[in-house]
Design an enzyme around this catalytic site. Structure first.
Site, PDB file in Angstrom:
ATOM      1  CG  MET A  30      -1.960  -1.136   1.174  1.00 29.98           C
ATOM      2  SD  MET A  30      -3.630  -0.851   1.917  1.00 29.98           S
ATOM      3  CE  MET A  30      -2.772  -0.601   3.524  1.00 29.98           C
ATOM      4  N   GLY A  31       2.128   1.158  -0.456  1.00 33.13           N
ATOM      5  CA  GLY A  31       2.959   2.557  -0.444  1.00 33.13           C
ATOM      6  C   GLY A  31       3.427   2.824   0.902  1.00 33.13           C
ATOM      7  CG  HIS A  37       6.822  -1.701   2.106  1.00 33.27           C
ATOM      8  ND1 HIS A  37       6.567  -0.631   2.989  1.00 33.27           N
ATOM      9  CD2 HIS A  37       5.677  -2.286   2.322  1.00 33.27           C
ATOM     10  CE1 HIS A  37       5.345  -0.521   3.355  1.00 33.27           C
ATOM     11  NE2 HIS A  37       4.822  -1.511   3.024  1.00 33.27           N
ATOM     12  CD  GLN A  61      -5.963  -3.542   3.086  1.00 33.65           C
ATOM     13  OE1 GLN A  61      -5.789  -4.078   2.062  1.00 33.65           O
ATOM     14  NE2 GLN A  61      -5.053  -3.506   4.125  1.00 33.65           N
ATOM     15  N   GLY A 146       5.001 -10.032   4.147  1.00 35.31           N
ATOM     16  CA  GLY A 146       5.688  -9.940   5.326  1.00 35.31           C
ATOM     17  C   GLY A 146       5.038 -10.908   6.410  1.00 35.31           C
ATOM     18  CE  LYS A 148       3.348  -4.745  11.049  1.00 35.28           C
ATOM     19  NZ  LYS A 148       3.148  -3.773  10.167  1.00 35.28           N
ATOM     20  CG  ASP A 149       0.983  -7.173   7.949  1.00 40.48           C
ATOM     21  OD1 ASP A 149       0.232  -6.509   8.781  1.00 40.48           O
ATOM     22  OD2 ASP A 149       1.751  -6.864   7.613  1.00 40.48           O
ATOM     23  CD  GLN A 152      -1.577  -8.887   4.606  1.00 46.59           C
ATOM     24  OE1 GLN A 152      -2.390  -8.097   4.908  1.00 46.59           O
ATOM     25  NE2 GLN A 152      -0.455  -8.684   4.384  1.00 46.59           N
ATOM     26  CB  SER A 185       4.146  -0.276  10.873  1.00 45.83           C
ATOM     27  OG  SER A 185       2.974   0.217  10.686  1.00 45.83           O
TER      28      SER A 185
HETATM   29  P1  AMP Z   1       1.332  -2.632   3.601  1.00 48.14           P
HETATM   30  O1  AMP Z   1       1.795  -1.697   2.464  1.00 48.14           O
HETATM   31  O2  AMP Z   1       1.298  -2.475   4.797  1.00 48.14           O
HETATM   32  O3  AMP Z   1       0.117  -3.490   3.019  1.00 48.14           O
HETATM   33  O4  AMP Z   1       2.574  -3.986   3.488  1.00 48.14           O
HETATM   34  C1  AMP Z   1       2.938  -4.721   2.312  1.00 48.14           C
HETATM   35  C2  AMP Z   1       3.742  -5.780   2.603  1.00 48.14           C
HETATM   36  O5  AMP Z   1       4.874  -5.337   3.341  1.00 48.14           O
HETATM   37  C3  AMP Z   1       2.786  -6.996   3.419  1.00 48.14           C
HETATM   38  O6  AMP Z   1       3.277  -8.400   3.080  1.00 48.14           O
HETATM   39  C4  AMP Z   1       3.479  -6.601   4.764  1.00 48.14           C
HETATM   40  O7  AMP Z   1       3.355  -7.845   5.619  1.00 48.14           O
HETATM   41  C5  AMP Z   1       5.088  -6.226   4.411  1.00 48.14           C
HETATM   42  N1  AMP Z   1       5.505  -5.751   5.728  1.00 48.14           N
HETATM   43  C6  AMP Z   1       5.113  -4.482   6.417  1.00 48.14           C
HETATM   44  N2  AMP Z   1       5.814  -4.305   7.145  1.00 48.14           N
HETATM   45  C7  AMP Z   1       6.789  -5.158   7.428  1.00 48.14           C
HETATM   46  C8  AMP Z   1       7.952  -5.438   8.234  1.00 48.14           C
HETATM   47  N3  AMP Z   1       8.184  -4.481   9.151  1.00 48.14           N
HETATM   48  N4  AMP Z   1       8.807  -6.405   7.878  1.00 48.14           N
HETATM   49  C9  AMP Z   1       8.410  -7.283   6.707  1.00 48.14           C
HETATM   50  N5  AMP Z   1       7.339  -7.262   6.208  1.00 48.14           N
HETATM   51  C10 AMP Z   1       6.647  -5.988   6.228  1.00 48.14           C
END
Ligand code: AMP
Length: 286
Positions: A30-31, A37, A61, A146, A148-149, A152, A185
């Site tokens: 989501m940028g 990322h 979401q 990640g 982290k989620d 998900q 995050s």
């Molecule tokens: P998002 O932009 O928050 O939707 O995250 C996009 C991807 O980046 C998802 O697969 C997240 O799980 C991953 N991600 C976000 N934060 C982290 C992190 N600290 N370490 C590893 N992956 C991450």
């Protein structure tokens, strides 16, 4: 790097890779890109001949339209990060991913209702729906998410095991601030200085509980020790639980040896929702 803003221009940008039969690696985001990322993108670059990264802030979401509106966005910087990492295609679709009269969603009926899904009703329907659509647009061989989620990635693995997407899901370990251990995050941008210090106690509380896990032994005792430590640090706890990795079942009693579990927790700091998790496995020697 090519920039595609709709499925047609994406198909055009992917045509050479498809012709060569090159496996396509995909990282949905989501940028507001951060080091977490970037770790996913790096893994994707290392593992695949051709890499696609999507940036799309997915409205369905979010719990409220306000949360969606306020989500951090930095498209210019994001594109220059992706360019510097030699990504082949940046896919930035518009709101028309969803037709105005959209009616259809992808729903998982059990695990999606627990923990993050209970705190944020409908969140995982939104996630699975957009990931399914993006998989249909990109048709990757590998997709990187990640850890982290954790809930998900578990649900995405479940979705591709039930629907024939023919994509390998690759989990990437959580990237953290090297000083505080706070998981990177996009939402950390909303934390004040003192909020950041408080948020770091999430990592500390979980690490302490893991160190003591062999002695504490039951899942409830381990989770409770996380809750107590967080509360002592003045942090609002949304949940702290232990699940079995295989089926995501919550466990409360004595942990079996040599069985992969995850400790998951969520807190609110400065009104910001933060999550983290760690693997937990007890070996016979512990
Ligand atoms: P998002 O932009 O928050 O939707 O995250 C996009 C991807 O980046 C998802 O697969 C997240 O799980 C991953 N991600 C976000 N934060 C982290 C992190 N600290 N370490 C590893 N992956 C991450």
């Amino acid at each position: 790097m090519k920039l595609a803003r709709d499925p047609q221009s994406l198909a055009h940008a992917l045509a050479p890779a498809r012709r060569r039969g090159a496996p396509i690696g995909f990282v949905p985001t989501m940028g507001a890109l951060h080091e977490g990322h970037q770790a996913l993108v790096q893994e994707c670059r290392n593992a695949s001949d051709f890499s696609v990264v999507s940036i799309f802030v997915n409205p369905i979401q979010f719990e409220t339209s306000d949360a969606f509106r306020k989500y951090p966005r930095n498209p210019k910087r994001d594109l220059s990060v992706l360019r510097s990492m030699n990504v082949d295609v940046a896919y930035c679709p518009g709101a028309d991913v969803y037709p105005a009269d959209t009616l259809v969603r992808v729903t998982e009926t059990t695990v999606s209702r627990l923990f993050e899904g209970a705190v944020r009703p409908g969140h995982f329907d939104g996630v699975l729906t957009i990931v399914a659509k993006l998989f249909m647009h990109v048709r990757p061989s590998m997709a990187f998410f990640g850890e982290k989620d954790f809930q998900q990635i578990w649900l995405i693995r479940r979705m591709v095991s039930e629907f024939p997407f023919d994509v390998r899901i690759i989990g990437v370990p959580t990237v953290r601030d090297h000083r505080t251990g706070l998981a990177c995050s996009s939402r950390n941008a909303f934390l004040s200085g003192s909020g950041r210090r408080k948020a770091a106690s999430l990592n500390r509380a979980m690490s302490d509980a893991l160190d003591r896990a062999p002695k504490l032994r039951t899942a409830d005792a381990i989770a409770l020790s996380v809750v107590r430590k967080l509360r002592a640090d003045g942090v609002r706890v949304r949940y702290a639980v232990i699940v079995r990795e295989g089926d995501f079942a919550r466990v409360r009693d004595r942990l079996a040896l040599n069985t992969p579990y995850r400790i998951l927790a969520a807190v609110t700091v400065d009104g910001v929702h933060l999550i983290d998790n760690f693997p937990l496995i007890l070996s016979p020697s512990a």
